[in-house]
Structures are given as C-alpha cells and as structure tokens.
Design a protein around this motif. Structure first.
Motif, short mmCIF file in Angstrom:
data_model
loop_
_atom_site.label_atom_id
_atom_site.label_comp_id
_atom_site.label_asym_id
_atom_site.label_seq_id
_atom_site.Cartn_x
_atom_site.Cartn_y
_atom_site.Cartn_z
N ASP A 1 -12.39 8.92 -5.19
CA ASP A 1 -13.57 8.07 -5.36
C ASP A 1 -13.26 7.01 -6.40
OD1 ASP A 1 -16.09 7.05 -5.30
OD2 ASP A 1 -16.95 8.59 -6.60
N ALA A 2 -12.42 6.06 -6.03
CA ALA A 2 -11.99 5.03 -6.99
C ALA A 2 -12.22 3.66 -6.38
CB ALA A 2 -10.52 5.22 -7.32
N LEU A 3 -12.97 2.84 -7.09
CA LEU A 3 -13.23 1.47 -6.64
C LEU A 3 -13.23 0.58 -7.88
CD1 LEU A 3 -16.33 2.33 -4.43
CD2 LEU A 3 -14.12 1.71 -3.53
N TYR A 4 -13.21 -0.74 -7.65
CA TYR A 4 -13.36 -1.65 -8.80
C TYR A 4 -14.86 -1.77 -9.07
CZ TYR A 4 -8.51 -2.80 -7.80
OH TYR A 4 -7.16 -2.73 -7.58
N HIS B 1 -16.85 -2.98 -11.25
CA HIS B 1 -17.57 -4.16 -11.72
C HIS B 1 -17.79 -5.18 -10.60
CE1 HIS B 1 -13.39 -5.29 -11.77
NE2 HIS B 1 -13.80 -6.51 -11.62
N MET B 2 -17.15 -4.95 -9.44
CA MET B 2 -17.28 -5.93 -8.35
C MET B 2 -18.47 -5.59 -7.46
SD MET B 2 -13.47 -6.44 -6.88
CE MET B 2 -12.46 -7.77 -7.38
N PHE C 1 -15.50 -6.82 -3.34
CA PHE C 1 -14.44 -5.82 -3.34
C PHE C 1 -13.68 -5.84 -2.01
CE2 PHE C 1 -13.25 -1.43 -2.14
CZ PHE C 1 -12.29 -1.19 -3.10
N ALA D 1 -11.90 -9.23 -1.45
CA ALA D 1 -10.70 -9.41 -2.27
C ALA D 1 -9.51 -8.65 -1.67
CB ALA D 1 -10.97 -8.91 -3.69
N LEU D 2 -9.77 -7.47 -1.15
CA LEU D 2 -8.67 -6.70 -0.55
C LEU D 2 -8.25 -7.28 0.80
CD1 LEU D 2 -9.73 -3.07 -1.53
CD2 LEU D 2 -7.93 -4.45 -2.53
N ARG E 1 -8.30 -10.40 1.54
CA ARG E 1 -7.52 -11.63 1.26
C ARG E 1 -6.04 -11.33 1.13
NH1 ARG E 1 -8.67 -16.74 -2.09
NH2 ARG E 1 -7.24 -17.47 -0.48
N LEU E 2 -5.74 -10.13 0.67
CA LEU E 2 -4.33 -9.77 0.47
C LEU E 2 -3.57 -9.64 1.79
CD1 LEU E 2 -4.74 -7.20 -2.44
CD2 LEU E 2 -3.95 -9.55 -2.61
N ARG F 1 -15.26 2.38 0.85
CA ARG F 1 -13.82 2.65 1.03
C ARG F 1 -13.43 2.52 2.50
NH1 ARG F 1 -14.70 7.01 -2.56
NH2 ARG F 1 -14.28 8.64 -1.03
N GLN G 1 -13.25 -1.23 3.57
CA GLN G 1 -12.03 -1.95 3.22
C GLN G 1 -10.85 -1.55 4.11
OE1 GLN G 1 -9.04 -0.65 1.65
NE2 GLN G 1 -9.87 1.43 1.79
N ALA G 2 -10.96 -0.36 4.71
CA ALA G 2 -9.85 0.08 5.58
C ALA G 2 -9.95 -0.50 6.98
CB ALA G 2 -9.84 1.61 5.64
N ASN H 1 -7.04 4.67 -12.95
CA ASN H 1 -8.28 4.55 -12.16
C ASN H 1 -8.06 4.91 -10.70
OD1 ASN H 1 -9.53 3.68 -14.45
ND2 ASN H 1 -9.38 1.51 -13.94
N THR I 1 -6.82 3.20 -8.38
CA THR I 1 -7.09 2.10 -7.45
C THR I 1 -5.81 1.44 -6.97
OG1 THR I 1 -7.49 0.82 -9.46
CG2 THR I 1 -9.42 1.47 -8.21
#
Lengths: 306, 258, 301
Positions: free
Chosen positions: A84-87, A89-90, A95, A98-99, A101-102, A143, A146-147, B87, B89
């Motif tokens: 359970d890890a995300l950024y 603050h976004m 979120f 941003a991923l 775009r990569l 999550r 983003q996948a 984290n 991530t």
C-alpha cells in the motif's frame, strides 16, 4: 495458445530464506489465477515477472523477454503491487498521469489516459483529491488504475482484492473479466480462492516456493485420484438410492444427513455422473439437488496444501 | 540517451514538487538558517575589534563547511534513492520503460537544486549579516564562501545519494563518514588530509594570505592546495561517484520490506 | 444457515485479576532483548570503551604497583613509560576522570546510547506499536521508564561498567584497601557522574526519537544536534571571546562538571553552577518534549 510466461527451474532466495524453489511453469494467455497460502512465493514470482528482482537461478521469460530492466517489456506490461504505497501528496489523477508520462505519452495524452483509467476503477469522483486522504480500497483501486492506464498486453496484479469492500471486489472482478475479454492477459494472485474461481478456471497453485498444481480447476481435481470425490444429493428416498449405489465398485462410502441428504464418495466421478440420471429415473427417487462440494478450488487447495 | 534525458527531466519535476512539500525540506531550511543567525548575533554582540571578514571566515570554516554543509547534504542526499525504497514506491518507477539511472539523476538533480538554493542563500545571508559591522569584507571572500558552499553541497549530496544506491542505511554510514572519518583525517597534519572532501573544500574557501584567516585558528593553513586544483579534484570525485551510482542503480535489486 | 454458539469451549474465568507492579520493567526488558539481538553493533560499540578501560585499569594497577615496587620484570625504562602514560599525576581519581571525559569514550558512549535509543520510540510510532502499548493498562510513565531503562542499560554497559571495573582494579591494587578506605568518595562520584551523563544523553536521544518516525533520522538528529551546538559554541567563543557561549556545548559542560566533581584543575573560567544549570535545562527540556510527545501518542491511541 502460446505461453506468455515461461519459467524454467526458477529459484529465488533472500539470504537463507527461500522465496521460490525450482519453479518450472508455463502460463498461457487469458486470465490466470496464481494461488497459494501466505508466504507461498506468489509475490516473489510476480516481482520476478515484472523485473523488480532477478532469479537466483533458472530462466524466466515474459512475453518472450527477460524481465529485469527490460524497457521493451515494460511498455507491454502493467503491474499492480501488493504494498500500500503511493505518492501521498499527489492527487489521484496527478499520480496516475505522472506514471503514464513515463511511457512516453505527452502530458495531455497522459492526463486523458489517467482519467479514463480512474473512471474504469470508479474513482472519477475522488481523482482530484490527494491520495493520502483515500481509504484503503480507494488506494487499491488507484494502484490498479496506474497499472491499466497505458493499455498493457499483460497485467500482473498482486492481491488486487485485499482491502476492497464487496461492491468494489465485484467491480474489480468485472474489470478483470472485461480486460480478459478484450484480449489483455491477466495474471492475478490471491489467497481468497472462491474469488479467483469466480473469475477464472485457470490456476497456478504454488506452495512453499514450489509449483503444486497447474491447469483448470476441474482438470486438477481429476488428477487428485487418491482423494475420492464427494457428491452431495438431496433426494426424496435417500435409502433406496443408497442401496442402489452400493452395487457400483467405484462408490466407496455413503453417509446420510438430515432426512433427505446423502453424501456419496466415488473414485470415478465421470462414471458416477453418467449413470446417475438413469438410476434415478429407474428408481424414481426424485433428486432435488446435486452438488460436489470438494470440486472447488478451496477443496483442491486443502488436499494439496494439506 | 534521449530516453534517459526525458525520464530524468520528468523525474526531476516529480521530485521537485515532492521535495518542496517534505519535512526534510523544513529541516534543511532550519539548518541553512543557523549560520546567518549566528553571524547576525556575532555581528551585533562581538567586541569592537572583530572585523566582518573574521566573522565570515570563522563561521564559514568552523560551522558551515564542517557541520552545516555535510549535515544538510546528508539529510537531502541520503533520501534521493532511499526514500523511494523505504516508501516502497520504487516499484512504480522500476516497472516503467525508463533507464534506471534516470531515477538517480532526476531525483538527485531536484535535490541539488534545493541544496544549492539553501546553501547559496545561506552563504549570501552570512555575508550580509557580517557586513553589518563597520569595515569591509576582503575581496573575493564572499565569493569563496559561496563557491565552497555550493561545491561542498554538490559533492556531499552526490556522495550520500550514491551511498543510498548501495546501502540500506546511508544516513548512518554518512554520519560515520562525516563525523568520524572526515573529522579525524581532515584535522590530522600530513598528506592524508587530501583524502577528504573537507580538505579540498577548505582549499577553495581559505586564502592564507588574507588577514581574516589568521584569527580563525586554523591548523595547517599553509598546507591547502590551490582553489583550481581543489575544484578539479572535487569535480573528478563527483563525476566518478555519480557514474558508480548510475552503474549501481542499473544493476541492483531492491527487496522491499514492510 | 443454522446459527450456533461456541461458548461452551471457554472455561469461565475463576480467580482475581491483578495488575503487575513495575510494568515498566517488562517494557525495558523487551527493549533490551530486542536491541541485543544483533551482536555485531554491540561488540563494535562497546569494544573501544572496553579497550580504554583496560588501558586505564592497567595504568591504575601499574601506578600502585610501582609505588610498592611490586612489578616483577619491569625495568626502569618501562616504569617510566607507564608513569608517562599515567601523566604527571598518578592519582586514581585523576585517571578515572580522564577515562570518563576521554573523547573516544565519550564519543562511543554517545554513539551507543544513540544507536540503541534512536529507534526506541520512533520505531514504535512508525510501526504503530504504541497503539498496542497504550491500549493496555500501561501509563505514560511506565512506557517512558521502560524505554529509558532499556536505553540507559546500553549506556551503562559502555560507561558505568568500565568505570566500575577501573575502580575495582584500584581497590584490589591499593595497599591495605587504602583506595576503598581513603578514597571511597571517588567510587560514589564515579557512579553518580556516569549515571548523570547517561541519564542526560538517554533523555536527549529519546526526546529526539519521539519527534521523528525513523531510527536513522533520530540518529542523524542526535549527532547533528550535538555537533552543531559544539560548533556554534566554538565559533561564538572564538569571535566574541565570551566563555558563556561555551555553555552551549554539552561536552564542555560535562568536562567542567567532571573537573568540579573530582576536584580536578580546570581550564575553564566559569563556575560549575553555570554548567550545572545548562545541563539541567537541557535535561528538563528533553523531559518536557518526551512528556508532550508521549501525551500525543497516548491521545492517538
């Protein structure tokens, strides 16, 4: 269908702890469930598949490519990790965008794809909120978004249903079904077996880092010949039917339950089901219900894992 | 190469917004604010014979270069890779079609911008505070302080970020390096001093011919190399460290734990 | 589905519920056990103070032995070397205070306490273990004492135990137990000074630990704080020539207090009361921070 994932004698250990041990498996396309108890090695296998770690021994290919640091492969796969890890603050949209775009998409296109993915996981109302404010289920769906946002050929999902409420679970399973029908290969791990079974019949069962079984649930059950199959019947006249069953060689044991219940253990379930209609008609016992409680994934799991 | 640059740029932008909102940023601001505050106190309360050059020299040498610059770089640099690992991530970035070194370069660049901003402003603020005293600052001293701060911040940040590529606890190793190895070796007379980053930074900062350094009680003041030589050496150290870090991150596997 | 209950499998509780007194000892013991699991850091950190203690013990022993002329096989040159090692003053109290304020020992005691104490509260907060603690009949004081004792234990291993060892050597080496009979106050002062120094740095480390959520950050903050105050005090003193600024340094204050407690000639020009006041203020503020943070933790729980 050709194999999308091929593992040959794959072993992975963390110091003295064995994560996977000589795993050889070939997984074809479609939706496949990777099942096994906690600590079986499911997450290790998934991390190897997405190239987060390398095998300590053996060879592994995903979509024909070696996964570790393989940029070509990463364009074709999507990974939803268990942690359970995300950024935090976004915002949700930021979120995912941003991923995305990569992958090389423009800012505008990434934003569009992120919104579409968040809509698919039913997070459209919350996508402008900060991820840190999300509930556990919403974080899980982020999550997942983003996948799937970049439209991967293969989606690898580690325990996607944990933390979701029943409605969200149903929606997520529906999403996997849709993706599967649209031609995306999905490999999902879970230890909640009935949910995997409701999605797919194709399973890979691992335990203590080793492959225990692979194939469709029915096929695997058939292979477990040393465990007689239990058939539960509800009939009007259970004793007459039981007497008739005793003539069959493959019937090992019969138990009565309640007033009209009958449990039959057979070593040849196919013959049993072939003969049953004729027998019931001949005797006129009136079968009200018929089920095979140990044919499901849960029972297979119990037999194999012990 | 274009992929690397593009990914570096994207990760730089991502990290810049992240770092601006982090608690580490707050800590870094507090650290960078200490030397100017001390300079102001000294400029206000020091006896009349203390010249502005002496204030700037002493604070830059004893406080900024030996404590503030390494600690600030440690706080910022050790987070470059380790934060993503702690984290958990890093998975998102390592399963994207980007060259792995872009993660180090992008995040490091954003961190360096922060370090430059803070240490640069700190140097300027110390000079301004010292200039409150009557008397003039020696020629080029403020520039030397500024350069030593920026170069020191850069080299230390790159070093600690690279340590973070290889070790799980770069902060602990960094502390040991800064307060045990450097403090011991850099203050021992002899050639071994040149093995430390401190020595080369001191060479950029100190101009032994200036009178302001006489009162700073600096040992072996005549043993420093020329600023140009020190800059060259530190540039080589930074580039080699960065290359080692990039190679390391391209090959290393990170096992994420709960 | 037919509803069933399974109360019959539980035996009803018979007896009286009692709460154990000194619950903090359980917390302290678990903290010590957990921290002692990794033997290498323990060895690395306790090694240098132990070696220093051996050297100082040897000097103390040799001083007494030389006074009595009882060192067989030692020639005049070696005797001179031992006396040179011991310094001009071969008083045991002098050796003990030198050990207690020896930079290597002081550094490693700080490192040991910081290493083992930095995670004591920070890791509890990060992992949410404080929620478990405070959902049990454990008071803030129990928790604080437990963590304090666990951390201080390692400080004692690094400082108090070696210091007592030197005293023991002095007691056994002195003729007719003269050290115990005539200089018993040195033993008491050694224990008191070591305990005070350990208590101060333990409180400091725990206070920092309660403010952050990672052991490494707490560790960096402790060292940052100590070295920063040291550097600031040096710079201010150097530029203003006012010794009051040296009161900012923890090490200078403990040096001054050691000089005063062991009646050693001091190189500092301020009264010991000023150092006592500075150190007490530091101690009080760390306790205040701890109390405030623990209250927050308890409220959350």
């Amino acid at each position: 269908m050709s194999a999308i994932i091929v593992a040959k004698d794959v072993g992975r250990w963390y110091g003295e702890v064995v994560g996977l041990s000589d795993l050889s498996v070939s997984i074809e396309g479609g939706v496949t469930g990777l099942v096994g108890p906690n600590g079986a090695g499911k997450s290790t296998f998934m991390k190897l598949l997405v190239g987060e770690i390398r095998p300590s021994r053996g060879a592994l290919t995903v979509l024909g490519e070696t996964p570790f640091a393989n940029l070509r492969l990463y364009r074709r796969i999507g990974f939803c990790p268990q942690q359970d890890a995300l950024y935090d603050h976004m915002r949700g949209r930021e979120f995912v965008a941003a991923l995305v775009r990569l992958y090389g998409f423009s800012a505008k296109e990434s934003n569009r794809l992120a919104i579409r993915a968040l809509e698919r996981v039913h997070l459209e109302d919350a996508m402008e909120r900060k991820v840190g404010e999300y509930s556990k289920g919403m974080r899980q769906r982020t999550r997942l978004a983003q996948a799937i946002a970049h439209g991967p050929e293969l989606l690898v999902v580690d325990e996607p249903l944990s933390g979701l409420d029943p409605v969200a679970r149903h929606e997520t399973l529906e999403l996997f079904k849709e993706l599967g029908e649209a031609g995306t290969h999905v490999l999902l791990s879970s230890h909640v077996l009935h949910e995997v079974q409701s999605l797919t019949q194709e399973i890979v069962l691992i335990h203590r880092g080793r492959l225990l079984a692979q194939g469709s649930v029915g096929d695997v059950r058939r292979l477990l010949s040393r465990h007689p199959r239990r058939v539960r019947l509800t009939v009007r006249e259970p004793r007459r039917l039981a007497e008739a069953f005793l003539r069959f060689d493959h019937v090992g044991a019969i138990r009565f339950h309640d007033d009209d219940g009958l449990d039959v253990e057979t070593r040849d379930v196919e013959t049993f089901f072939k003969d049953l209609p004729a027998l019931a008609t001949e005797l006129g016992v009136g079968i009200k219900s018929l089920e095979s409680p140990d044919a499901d994934l849960e029972a297979i799991f119990d037999y194999l894992v012990g | 190469m274009i992929e690397l640059l593009r990914a570096t740029w994207l990760l730089f932008r991502m990290q810049l917004t992240m770092v601006m909102r982090s608690r580490r940023m707050l800590l870094a601001i507090l650290l960078a604010a200490i030397p100017p505050v001390i300079a102001l106190i000294v400029a206000t309360f020091a006896p009349g014979d203390v010249k502005p050059g002496e204030i700037l020299a002493s604070i830059s040498f004893w406080l900024n270069l030996q404590v503030i610059v390494p600690i600030l770089a440690l706080v910022a640099g050790s987070a470059v890779v380790t934060e993503e690992i702690e984290n958990r991530t890093i998975t998102y970035l390592f399963t994207r079609p980007i060259p792995r070194p872009a993660l180090l370069f992008g995040r490091l660049l954003a961190t360096l911008v922060l370090v430059w901003l803070l240490l640069g402003s700190s140097a300027i603020a110390i000079a301004l505070a010292a200039a409150q005293r009557t008397g003039e600052l020696p020629d080029g001293l403020a520039l030397r302080v500024f350069a030593a701060n920026i170069v020191g911040g850069t080299v230390y940040t790159i070093l600690f970020a690279t340590i973070g590529v290889f070790l799980r606890h770069p902060m602990i190793v960094g502390l040991g390096y800064t307060f045990a190895f450097e403090m011991a070796i850099a203050n021992v007379p002899g050639g071994s001093q040149s093995l430390t980053i401190q020595y080369h930074l001191r060479s950029i900062l100190v101009d032994a011919t200036e009178t302001c350094w006489q009162s700073a009680e600096i040992l072996n003041i005549d043993s420093f190399s020329s600023p140009g030589e020190a800059l060259g050496t530190l540039a080589v150290v930074a580039i080699v460290t960065l290359v080692v870090g990039a190679l390391g991150i391209a090959r290393r596997q990170y096992v994420l734990t709960a | 589905m037919k509803a069933t209950t399974h109360t019959e499998i539980y035996r009803p509780f018979e007896g009286t519920l009692s709460t154990r007194s000194f619950r903090f000892l359980t917390i302290a013991w678990s903290g010590i056990r957990l921290a002692s699991k990794k033997k290498l850091p323990l060895l690395v950190m306790l090694g240098p103070p132990a070696m220093a203690a051996i050297i100082f013990s040897f000097i103390v022993y040799a001083s007494y032995a030389l006074q009595k002329g009882e060192v067989p096989g030692i020639d005049a040159g070696q005797a001179q070397m031992v006396l040179a090692l011991a310094g001009k003053n071969t008083e045991v109290a002098e050796q003990i205070v030198s050990f207690l304020t020896f930079p290597l020992v002081r550094g490693f005691v700080l490192l040991t306490v910081a290493w083992f104490g930095a995670g004591m509260i920070a890791e509890d907060r990060r992992l949410g273990a404080h929620l478990l603690y405070f959902s049990r009949p454990i008071t803030r004081l129990d928790y604080l004492l437990g963590k304090f004792l666990a951390t201080a234990w390692f400080g004692c291993l690094a400082l108090l135990v070696p210091a007592i060892a030197i005293n023991t050597i002095a007691a056994f080496s002195s003729p007719d137990w003269s050290y115990v009979k005539d200089q018993w106050d040195v033993i008491l002062k050694t224990v008191a000074f070591s305990a005070a120094w350990i208590a101060i740095i333990t409180a400091l480390v725990l206070a920092v630990s309660s403010l952050v959520e990672r052991k490494t950050l707490a560790l960096a903050a402790v060292f940052g704080l100590v070295f920063l105050t040291e550097a600031v005090s040096n710079v201010l003193f150097q530029l203003t020539h006012e010794s009051r600024y040296r009161l900012l340094s923890l090490f200078r204050n403990t040096d001054r207090l050691a000089d005063w407690a062991f009646a050693r000639k001091t190189s500092y020009d301020w009264a010991p009361e000023a150092s006592l006041c500075a150190v007490s203020m530091l101690f009080a503020s760390t306790l205040f921070v701890l109390w405030w943070r623990l209250r927050r933790m308890e409220e959350v729980a």
